[in-house]
Design a protein around this motif. Sequence first.
Motif, PDB file in Angstrom:
ATOM      1  N   SER A 144      28.421 -11.309  24.898  1.00  0.00           N
ATOM      2  CA  SER A 144      28.267  -9.859  24.465  1.00  0.00           C
ATOM      3  C   SER A 144      27.638  -9.562  23.519  1.00  0.00           C
ATOM      4  N   TYR A 145      27.183 -10.539  22.605  1.00  0.00           N
ATOM      5  CA  TYR A 145      26.679 -10.157  21.201  1.00  0.00           C
ATOM      6  C   TYR A 145      25.303 -10.764  21.112  1.00  0.00           C
ATOM      7  N   GLU A 146      24.141 -10.553  20.494  1.00  0.00           N
ATOM      8  CA  GLU A 146      22.723 -11.038  20.397  1.00  0.00           C
ATOM      9  C   GLU A 146      22.971 -11.884  18.993  1.00  0.00           C
ATOM     10  N   GLY A 147      22.742 -13.015  19.133  1.00  0.00           N
ATOM     11  CA  GLY A 147      22.604 -13.758  17.873  1.00  0.00           C
ATOM     12  C   GLY A 147      23.808 -14.690  17.507  1.00  0.00           C
ATOM     13  N   TYR A 148      24.952 -14.209  17.989  1.00  0.00           N
ATOM     14  CA  TYR A 148      26.186 -14.894  17.519  1.00  0.00           C
ATOM     15  C   TYR A 148      27.017 -14.867  18.629  1.00  0.00           C
ATOM     16  N   ILE A 149      28.138 -15.964  18.583  1.00  0.00           N
ATOM     17  CA  ILE A 149      29.355 -15.991  19.552  1.00  0.00           C
ATOM     18  C   ILE A 149      30.462 -15.513  18.782  1.00  0.00           C
ATOM     19  N   LYS A 150      31.441 -15.007  19.678  1.00  0.00           N
ATOM     20  CA  LYS A 150      32.639 -14.321  19.083  1.00  0.00           C
ATOM     21  C   LYS A 150      33.834 -15.212  19.415  1.00  0.00           C
ATOM     22  N   ILE A 151      34.445 -15.891  18.784  1.00  0.00           N
ATOM     23  CA  ILE A 151      35.759 -16.524  19.189  1.00  0.00           C
ATOM     24  C   ILE A 151      36.876 -15.866  18.429  1.00  0.00           C
ATOM     25  N   ALA A 152      37.879 -15.683  19.576  1.00  0.00           N
ATOM     26  CA  ALA A 152      39.218 -15.264  19.076  1.00  0.00           C
ATOM     27  C   ALA A 152      40.258 -16.254  19.657  1.00  0.00           C
ATOM     28  N   GLU A 153      41.108 -16.468  18.496  1.00  0.00           N
ATOM     29  CA  GLU A 153      42.094 -17.416  18.848  1.00  0.00           C
ATOM     30  C   GLU A 153      43.505 -16.740  18.979  1.00  0.00           C
ATOM     31  N   THR A 154      44.436 -16.880  19.678  1.00  0.00           N
ATOM     32  CA  THR A 154      45.662 -16.271  19.678  1.00  0.00           C
ATOM     33  C   THR A 154      46.532 -17.755  19.587  1.00  0.00           C
ATOM     34  N   LEU A 155      47.722 -17.485  18.356  1.00  0.00           N
ATOM     35  CA  LEU A 155      48.521 -18.870  17.859  1.00  0.00           C
ATOM     36  C   LEU A 155      49.829 -18.275  18.500  1.00  0.00           C
ATOM     37  N   VAL A 156      50.620 -18.845  19.442  1.00  0.00           N
ATOM     38  CA  VAL A 156      51.975 -18.561  19.462  1.00  0.00           C
ATOM     39  C   VAL A 156      52.814 -19.635  19.014  1.00  0.00           C
ATOM     40  N   LEU A 157      53.586 -19.327  17.933  1.00  0.00           N
ATOM     41  CA  LEU A 157      54.472 -20.314  17.141  1.00  0.00           C
ATOM     42  C   LEU A 157      55.795 -19.909  17.455  1.00  0.00           C
ATOM     43  N   ILE A 158      56.774 -20.809  17.552  1.00  0.00           N
ATOM     44  CA  ILE A 158      58.224 -20.703  17.519  1.00  0.00           C
ATOM     45  C   ILE A 158      58.768 -21.786  16.391  1.00  0.00           C
ATOM     46  N   ASN A 159      59.965 -21.641  16.122  1.00  0.00           N
ATOM     47  CA  ASN A 159      60.754 -22.218  15.064  1.00  0.00           C
ATOM     48  C   ASN A 159      61.819 -23.135  16.006  1.00  0.00           C
ATOM     49  N   ALA A 160      61.454 -24.262  16.121  1.00  0.00           N
ATOM     50  CA  ALA A 160      62.646 -25.121  16.887  1.00  0.00           C
ATOM     51  C   ALA A 160      63.666 -25.653  16.037  1.00  0.00           C
ATOM     52  N   GLY A 161      63.728 -25.216  14.775  1.00  0.00           N
ATOM     53  CA  GLY A 161      64.771 -25.745  13.866  1.00  0.00           C
ATOM     54  C   GLY A 161      66.074 -25.010  13.727  1.00  0.00           C
ATOM     55  N   THR A 162      66.756 -24.996  12.726  1.00  0.00           N
ATOM     56  CA  THR A 162      67.977 -24.195  12.672  1.00  0.00           C
ATOM     57  C   THR A 162      67.931 -23.220  11.335  1.00  0.00           C
ATOM     58  N   GLU A 163      66.798 -23.197  10.533  1.00  0.00           N
ATOM     59  CA  GLU A 163      66.549 -22.222   9.571  1.00  0.00           C
ATOM     60  C   GLU A 163      65.303 -21.702   9.553  1.00  0.00           C
ATOM     61  N   ASN A 164      65.212 -20.517   9.029  1.00  0.00           N
ATOM     62  CA  ASN A 164      64.099 -19.434   9.099  1.00  0.00           C
ATOM     63  C   ASN A 164      62.889 -20.217   8.153  1.00  0.00           C
ATOM     64  N   TYR A 165      61.620 -20.009   8.806  1.00  0.00           N
ATOM     65  CA  TYR A 165      60.482 -20.620   7.913  1.00  0.00           C
ATOM     66  C   TYR A 165      59.698 -19.656   7.223  1.00  0.00           C
ATOM     67  N   THR A 166      59.485 -19.552   6.195  1.00  0.00           N
ATOM     68  CA  THR A 166      58.496 -18.629   5.440  1.00  0.00           C
ATOM     69  C   THR A 166      57.755 -19.563   4.501  1.00  0.00           C
ATOM     70  N   GLY A 167      56.252 -19.236   4.911  1.00  0.00           N
ATOM     71  CA  GLY A 167      55.435 -20.128   4.184  1.00  0.00           C
ATOM     72  C   GLY A 167      53.969 -19.998   4.807  1.00  0.00           C
ATOM     73  N   PRO A 168      53.075 -20.863   4.470  1.00  0.00           N
ATOM     74  CA  PRO A 168      51.618 -20.606   5.016  1.00  0.00           C
ATOM     75  C   PRO A 168      51.577 -21.078   6.428  1.00  0.00           C
ATOM     76  N   ILE A 169      50.656 -20.651   7.134  1.00  0.00           N
ATOM     77  CA  ILE A 169      50.255 -21.005   8.482  1.00  0.00           C
ATOM     78  C   ILE A 169      48.799 -21.582   8.391  1.00  0.00           C
ATOM     79  N   PHE A 170      48.548 -22.464   9.182  1.00  0.00           N
ATOM     80  CA  PHE A 170      47.240 -22.930   8.886  1.00  0.00           C
ATOM     81  C   PHE A 170      46.373 -23.098  10.436  1.00  0.00           C
ATOM     82  N   ALA A 171      45.131 -23.108  10.257  1.00  0.00           N
ATOM     83  CA  ALA A 171      44.113 -23.076  11.579  1.00  0.00           C
ATOM     84  C   ALA A 171      43.005 -23.657  10.929  1.00  0.00           C
TER      85      ALA A 171
END
Length: 279
Positions: free
Chosen positions: A39-66
């Motif tokens: 679709s684009y001249e001279g470059y490639i566009k990449i789109a990532e969708t990250l679907v995360l869940i918390n398998a623990g018992t406490e809520n998590y608030t903090g950094p997400i990495f990729a």
Amino acid sequence: MAENGNAADSSNSMEGNPTYSYGTDIVMIQHLIEIDQVSYEGYIKIAETLVLINAGTENYTGPIFAWIPDEAFDVNVGLLEMVMGGQINLIEYSMEGNVVSWDGTVPAGPNIPNMYRLEYKVPKVSTDTITVTKKLKYPTLVNYDYIPPQSMPALVIKVMKSDEMETSFTNGAGSKIETDSVEILEDSITYNWAPPLFEEITIKSDKPGAASSDITLYLLIALVIIIIIGYPFLRGKSTALKNFEEKLAAVIPKKQDDGIYLDKEDDEDESEDDEYVDE
């Protein structure tokens, strides 16, 4: 690596967040990577969708990495609203080398999973061969386990490419990766893994025969060089080659003598004609 306006100061990204998501019960239930090569001249566009869940018992608030490639530019990170026609709300992110991080919250328990959207572009060096590398795990921050729901793929790679291009996959060691399933649509092909058994994948799209023709040319050049270098040695060892050269040498002088003889006859004929004219 260029950054977008919503990039935050990386020196402050971890402040007040001593717990990292890779050391908790945060898991990736699905990772969608969309690669638009056409679709684009001279470059490639990449789109990532990250679907995360918390398998623990406490809520998590903090950094997400990729992880993103070295040459990535125009980076954007957003939180996708989990409603029909939901928008992407841009959020601030930080960069440290190839690692993108942003603050997020992943609640524990059977809640609606969070969906983060990571978009960037990479230069299109060639139209004949297009290569994109993605590291699913990268020490030590990018280290999520891929645990998909039942009968669902954990890693989905959707490639939008031209019809004449063929796509292949290799891991970090260069070994070929086989897909678990493939879905062919009108304008794209989707490849699925459940779960991925590799930590790095290179997606390569090229035109059939382009690489093989180059290899054939190199082999022909190498063969000519070997013949040139090896002929004197073979000549000394091979009686057949010597006999062939002797026969060839016996024929060539004869042809030359015949040529000389014919030339002499032509000269004599010309001289006789000259004498006849003089008379």
